[in-house]
Design a protein around this motif. Structure first.
Motif: not given
Length: 406
Positions: A75, A78, A88, A201
């Motif tokens: 990832h 997040v 984000r 995510e």
């Protein structure tokens, strides 16, 4: 009583105990693990699944990263959502390349178990009446019972990786240890389902209905959480009720992507911040949940345990390589610096993302004022690059300390 010997006695066969054992063994340092539950029970505990950059690198150093690197989801960002407004946090860009890996604790534990078995390293599952002795002396030992036989395990050091309710922390006299605790006025209702994740995510969402987290274990398995009152019980929540509530708390465009299905597991976990100082007493070292608990909002619980492991592993390796025992005196100070940083970040994330109602309990601040403070926090941290960078650096985890500095 049967006497056995090793260099490091490890109490607890969770991921921290297994990881420590694997790392030590690769340096030629003998260790024996004692676990009061069965291996199947340990694997049945469904926990966190976000690995910081440092943790992932440590798994690679332990030589058990093949499945993590093949199946784990990297990832690079997040999302934080406040009342439908999405922000984000670009972890990779804001930190100069660091990311997190979504790979379940169960999978990490299984990989470590299999590696330990393949290396023929000793583990006593269903060890009963485990008790460390003489940990302030140069000759500590641990007594336990296994399959009806009494054992004495002589060792140089004892690593207490046996969790919040384990015996290790209680071995430190009450007058020596100081414990700090904050219990939060709500819990997390978690549900695991064999459904594809609603987003690629993680999404942390705060709405008028409360907090929600959209997480994942794989491309076909999802993990979701809802903030609930501590008075709620599992039987209060049908699968249908959970899915309905989750969709209310997520942004509309994300809620449309939620694929529902029967739950594999549901549980309610209370939230607390807890730290025990010191994390060392003589030749006994506390690792992970034995010394500290964090609310899961910042994804720090398993990762703080890993940083404890990294510190202890490096210190013990240095001691056996040089014969200089002064290194062991550094463990608690080094570990606690990172622990308190993780505790602070988790506390901060919990304060920002949850609805406390009237039960704020933050220095006498009333609920309305607390809400205004958190709104101000959002405005700064989410709407400025410097603020987002702070969140990103904390989320991917600060670098492990270098023992060469001491």
């Amino acid at each position: 009583m049967k006497t056995i010997q090793t260099q490091v006695a490890i109490i607890g066969a969770g991921p921290s105990g297994l990881l420590l054992g694997q790392l030590l063994a690769r340096k030629g340092i003998s260790n024996i693990i004692l676990e009061r539950k069965t291996g199947d029970y340990v694997l049945g505990r469904i926990r966190a699944g976000i690995l910081e950059q440092g943790f992932a690198d440590l798994v690679r150093e332990a030589g058990v990263a093949e499945r993590m690197d093949a199946e784990g989801h990297v990832h690079e960002g997040v999302e934080l959502v406040v009342n439908g407004e999405r922000t984000r946090i670009d972890l990779k860009e804001l930190t100069g390349g660091d990311v997190v890996v979504c790979y379940g604790q169960v999978e990490i534990t299984q990989d470590l178990m299999e590696a330990r078995q393949a290396a023929s390293l000793e583990t006593y599952y269903e060890a009963d009446k485990v008790q460390p002795h003489d940990v302030k002396s140069d000759k500590p030992y641990v007594t336990f019972e296994h399959q009806g036989e009494e054992y004495r395990l002589d060792c140089d050091f004892v690593a207490g990786c046996d969790g919040f309710h384990g015996v290790s922390r209680q071995t430190i006299p009450e007058e020596v240890r100081t414990e700090f605790e904050r219990v939060y006025p709500f819990g997390w209702l978690g549900m695991l389902a064999d459904t594809p994740p609603c987003h690629d995510e993680l999404i942390y969402a705060k709405s008028e209905y409360g907090f929600a987290l959209a997480s994942q274990r794989s491309a076909t398995r999802s993990r979701y959480y809802l903030q609930v009152p501590l008075t709620d019980k599992i039987e209060d929540w049908s699968d249908e009720a959970f899915w309905d509530e989750l969709k209310k708390r997520l942004p509309a465009e994300i809620a449309e992507n939620v694929v529902t299905g029967p739950s594999i597991e549901k549980s309610i976990a209370p939230l607390r911040s807890f730290v025990c100082e010191p994390m060392q007493y003589g030749n006994l070292f506390l690792v992970g949940d034995a010394a500290h608990i964090v609310p899961p909002t910042g994804a720090k619980g398993l990762n703080l345990a890993a940083s404890d492991v990294a510190t202890l592993y490096k210190i013990l390796t240095r001691v056996y390589e040089t014969g200089d025992r002064r290194y062991i005196e550094q463990y608690s100070d080094i570990a606690l610096r990172r622990v308190w940083n993780g505790e602070r970040f988790s506390w901060w994330m919990t304060n920002m993302m949850h609805d406390f109602g009237e039960e704020v309990s933050n220095g006498g601040i009333d609920a309305q004022m607390f809400g205004r403070f958190m709104k101000s926090e959002f405005n700064y941290y989410l709407n400025s690059e410097n603020g987002r960078k702070v969140i990103a650096e904390q989320y991917v985890g600060l670098p492990y300390e270098d023992l060469n500095e001491y």
